[in-house]
Design an enzyme around this catalytic site. Structure first.
Site, PDB file in Angstrom:
ATOM      1  CB  SER A  22     -16.360   1.007   7.094  1.00 59.99           C
ATOM      2  OG  SER A  22     -15.111   0.752   6.607  1.00 59.99           O
ATOM      3  CE  LYS A  71      -9.655   4.276  -0.664  1.00 65.57           C
ATOM      4  NZ  LYS A  71      -8.705   3.058  -0.313  1.00 65.57           N
ATOM      5  CG  ASP A 107      -5.584   2.774   2.948  1.00 63.79           C
ATOM      6  OD1 ASP A 107      -6.396   2.256   3.828  1.00 63.79           O
ATOM      7  OD2 ASP A 107      -5.926   3.135   1.988  1.00 63.79           O
ATOM      8  N   GLY A 134      -0.265   0.268  -7.891  1.00 61.86           N
ATOM      9  CA  GLY A 134      -1.270   1.070  -7.897  1.00 61.86           C
ATOM     10  C   GLY A 134      -1.471   1.837  -6.473  1.00 61.86           C
ATOM     11  CE  LYS A 161      -0.847   1.728 -11.889  1.00 60.34           C
ATOM     12  NZ  LYS A 161      -2.044   1.075 -11.803  1.00 60.34           N
TER      13      LYS A 161
END
Length: 297
Positions: A22, A71, A107, A134, A161
């Site tokens: 980044s 995050k 994102d 996820g 999940k």
């Protein structure tokens, strides 16, 4: 770079963070537009996150990215969240307005822009198979539903999940048919033939790992395959897609596009078109990464 007293500081926090590309992308954009800004990495151990955020606030840092493992943990330390960050439950970009810090998740924008730019894929009305449940899958699901996907099926090794993910978003995105299944769907000819887009949001593909017994032959010739893993550039999933002449792309475009979105949040300027991606691809061609920035910005 001529750093002076008025130079604005941007950055990224994570643990580890030394491998992040980044800074390369963001500093290139600042220089190209002649902005008096510098973007630096800040290594922050998990146990020091609260103190680090207080320090960034006190020092007047103009904005920063957030990568693993912070995050989700940073949310309680911020003053506000964007709609996408609230939906996903994760922050990858923080903006500053006075002393107030707002969390964003770029994102979503990065993913949908990469689908459009790299695969020429029209999300509206599409049928998507999403591998994984996820954080990256949550961002992808939000982006797909916001752009009008007709159906998204989440395939995950752990059914519970995947069920939680569908339960979270079904009441929010009532216009999309959301469903869950196991990764056995990759061996189901009948299911694969109806998929317009296959997306891998898992870490499978890193370090030579691959999905078991995958065969994309049943997919329609017009279907696309997207792998958020970008190092290596050609993952086993993408190699399988190429074997069957399916248009495919890795996650480098997503990383660049989410960086562009963050840059615009901080500076109210758009970076030169293609600059971040070209710098990213040049760097990836000359070094190995410790991790993939889908999971570690």
């Amino acid at each position: 770079m001529d750093i002076q007293g008025k130079t604005k500081v941007l950055g990224i926090i994570g643990w580890p963070v030394a491998h992040s590309l980044s800074p390369l992308m963001q500093n290139a954009a600042c220089a190209a537009l002649g902005l008096d800004c510098v973007y630096v990495p800040f290594p922050v151990p998990p146990e020091n996150l609260a103190e680090a955020v207080d320090g960034l606030r006190a020092l007047g840092v103009a904005g920063f990215n957030v990568t693993i493992p912070h995050k989700e943990a940073i949310i309680g330390l911020l003053d506000d969240l964007s709609e996408e960050a609230r939906l996903i439950g994760a922050v990858n970009t923080v903006s500053r307005d006075g002393d107030r810090l707002t969390g964003h998740n770029t994102d979503v924008t990065g993913f949908t822009k990469s689908l459009q730019d790299d695969l020429k894929f029209d999300i509206k009305g599409s049928r998507v198979l999403l591998l994984g449940a996820g954080g990256a899958a949550r961002a992808a699901l939000v982006g797909l539903c916001q752009a009008g996907a007709a159906a998204v099926t989440v395939a995950n090794r752990t059914p519970a999940k995947g069920k939680r993910l569908i339960a979270d978003f079904s009441p929010v995105f009532t216009g999309a048919n959301l469903a869950q299944c196991t990764l056995d769907v990759l061996k189901d000819d009948c299911r694969l033939k109806d998929v317009d887009l296959l997306v891998n949001t898992t870490a499978v593909g890193l370090n030579g790992t691959a999905f078991d017994d995958i065969d994309l032959a049943p997919m329609a010739p017009t279907a696309r395959v997207y792998d958020m893993v970008y190092n290596p550039a050609l993952t086993p999933l993408l190699a399988e897609a190429q074997k069957h002449s399916l248009l495919s792309a890795n996650g480098a475009g997503m990383l660049a596009a989410q960086g562009e979105a963050a840059f615009t949040i901080w500076t109210a300027r758009k970076p030169p078109n293609g600059l971040m991606k070209s710098r990213l691809l040049a760097a990836l061609g000359g070094q190995d990464m410790l991790d993939n920035d889908v999971y570690s910005k």
